[in-house]
Design an enzyme around this catalytic site. Sequence first.
Site, PDB file in Angstrom:
ATOM      1  NE  ARG A 183      -0.712   1.810   3.587  1.00  0.00           N
ATOM      2  CZ  ARG A 183       0.443   2.446   3.818  1.00  0.00           C
ATOM      3  NH1 ARG A 183       1.528   1.810   4.164  1.00  0.00           N
ATOM      4  NH2 ARG A 183       0.525   3.772   3.707  1.00  0.00           N
ATOM      5  N   GLY A 184       0.233   2.410  -0.173  1.00  0.00           N
ATOM      6  CA  GLY A 184       0.978   3.663  -0.294  1.00  0.00           C
ATOM      7  C   GLY A 184       1.111   3.966  -1.779  1.00  0.00           C
ATOM      8  CB  ALA A 185       0.191   6.985  -3.751  1.00  0.00           C
ATOM      9  CD  GLN A 217      -3.914   2.799   6.452  1.00  0.00           C
ATOM     10  OE1 GLN A 217      -4.631   3.194   7.377  1.00  0.00           O
ATOM     11  NE2 GLN A 217      -4.395   2.552   5.256  1.00  0.00           N
ATOM     12  CG  ASP A 262      -3.366   8.033  -1.785  1.00  0.00           C
ATOM     13  OD1 ASP A 262      -3.387   8.566  -0.660  1.00  0.00           O
ATOM     14  OD2 ASP A 262      -2.993   6.864  -1.987  1.00  0.00           O
ATOM     15  CG  ASN A 290      -3.125  11.728   2.073  1.00  0.00           C
ATOM     16  OD1 ASN A 290      -2.524  10.811   1.523  1.00  0.00           O
ATOM     17  ND2 ASN A 290      -2.892  12.062   3.332  1.00  0.00           N
ATOM     18  CE  LYS A 291      -5.798   5.614   3.622  1.00  0.00           C
ATOM     19  NZ  LYS A 291      -6.656   4.675   2.827  1.00  0.00           N
TER      20      LYS A 291
END
Lengths: 342, 342
Positions: free
Chosen positions: A43-45, A191, A231, A241-242
């Site tokens: 995970r993570g862009a 996260q 993201d 973003n998240k």
Amino acid sequence: VRLAADGWAVESLDQTRLPGAQVPLRLTTWREAAEAIASMRVRGAPLIGATAAYGLALAARADPSDASLEEAARGLAATRPTAVNLAWALDRVLGVVLPESAPDRARSAYREAEAICAEDVAANRAIGEHGLALFSGLAAGADRPVQILTHCNAGRLATVGWGTATAPIYLAHARGLGVHVWVSETRPRNQGALTAWELARAGVPHTVVADSACGHLLLGGRVDCCLVGTDRTTAAGDVANKIGTLLKALAAREANVPFWVAAPSSSIDWSIRGGDAIPIEERDGSEVRRALGLPAEVPVANPAFDVTPARLVSGLITERGVAEASAAGLADLFPDHFRGDA
Amino acid sequence: VRLAADGWAVESLDQTRLPGAQVPLRLTTWREAAEAIASMRVRGAPLIGATAAYGLALAARADPSDASLEEAARGLAATRPTAVNLAWALDRVLGVVLPESAPDRARSAYREAEAICAEDVAANRAIGEHGLALFSGLAAGADRPVQILTHCNAGRLATVGWGTATAPIYLAHARGLGVHVWVSETRPRNQGALTAWELARAGVPHTVVADSACGHLLLGGRVDCCLVGTDRTTAAGDVANKIGTLLKALAAREANVPFWVAAPSSSIDWSIRGGDAIPIEERDGSEVRRALGLPAEVPVANPAFDVTPARLVSGLITERGVAEASAAGLADLFPDHFRGDA
């Protein structure tokens, strides 16, 4: 994410098992790469971009035909809709590979995936330097370590290098500039636990808080700046973003605290200006129900991202420097990417 | 909370076991009442006030001496610092009981505890009517049910009657005014699960979301009003409520959505004006660590409340009507309580 010792399989860490266990992940097909991205094992862009690039390399190794590569690209692109790095990496690998003849395609795809990784490491490093300069400005004359609030994990685990939002933090710590990081839990996938795990391993002072505590911290004067990842950032500086990033940005503005976004150009979508054009992933409600012990019939909404409008963003820390969160600011730093027609 | 069939013990429900199990709670000493409040088996500002009042009655039954009552009052008051209902209820029972002779004290204490409960039920009902009028204003001309965002649990479980923030919701539902409630998870203790459980039992449409999703909902036009409870409201209208309330209020203002607080006068602290004078309970970090699987050495901050300044509050729904969140607004509705010297 990296090549395995055998030179063709792809290795990473199963992030759904952290922080409890460090379970290696070995990807040998594009379908395994797609599953790892969809399930958030990876995970993570920036990391899902790099992993998708390697996924295409795995597909090209198995079958370098146009049909095979296009099927893999479609399958990988469909895993998660919000982070633009995914489509960006796939387009980039396809653009290099498709003009080649079949026997050369796998080698080209691996080479391009490696280039994407190397550029991510370099972008992290540059973002670290530019962000460190901002921290140094805050530290001047302060009587406490610089208090940084982050959200989600835009760290080593989310990238190939030292992270986007965490790169300036690691650099500050390494160079003796005192920092303390407020780590927000980041429900529903927690996260924040990944960020706390990373920071602890690096010896960076930090404190974990519930997402809901961030207004109290900001308006109570306990935060000097916010620094998060992204993201997808539009060409006008709106930031997806998240989920929860937006609430922190609103509180930061109220508290007169800078709200910075670490935004490598790989996460900038030059094709759109308004954040409302960004698709927001809706994930399964079980992610929320699980923690609450709620039965399956309880209705749940689980948007995974939100959009922070550019007016709430104090600056975009890119690999080329800190841009104003606006079309003009981004056009100035990225004249080679900016599209007047977006 | 209510008297048991034996006429002296106190019964409630162990809220730490909900929504999975309905485990009755029987309190027979003030120490048991204090433990139930401190551990949040009994929670919600009005309910802990009523439970503390009964705790004093239990103490008076066991030993009606001044020393006994004062020890019990100190012990009960020390359980949780933020909700003013606790001190208010204890002061009220002590004020009635201490002037009495020892043989009459227990009976007086029970009677006062019952009066506090009856007044809470009446206040809930009145808040329901005043809040319903606000909902009706929003419903006029709308093409969807009134979309209400709440936080934590200011419901039946938190009061003796139909709740503070939930009273208008139950009343609207009963009278056929369409409502839909966005229920935020309320980390770290997940009181959103209690609200969802309550609403499901009453057949009120609702959807559970992570706390962090509320900015996205509000700025996306999916919420018509916010309605929350309060643990302590100052005489100038600043509102201490469950951690995370402040972030919702900031997002509501940005979205131009009214942010209302259901505030029975039992939760108004007439002795202070500025919210910064309200003690904010810091609870054990294990509440946050548990969900994240974090080891005990990870630093955690766990403030249980935050203060929403009066300027972000659209109105205080009290049992006497809707007051502007200001000293003038509260003085107007409560001239008998308002103190010019606060």
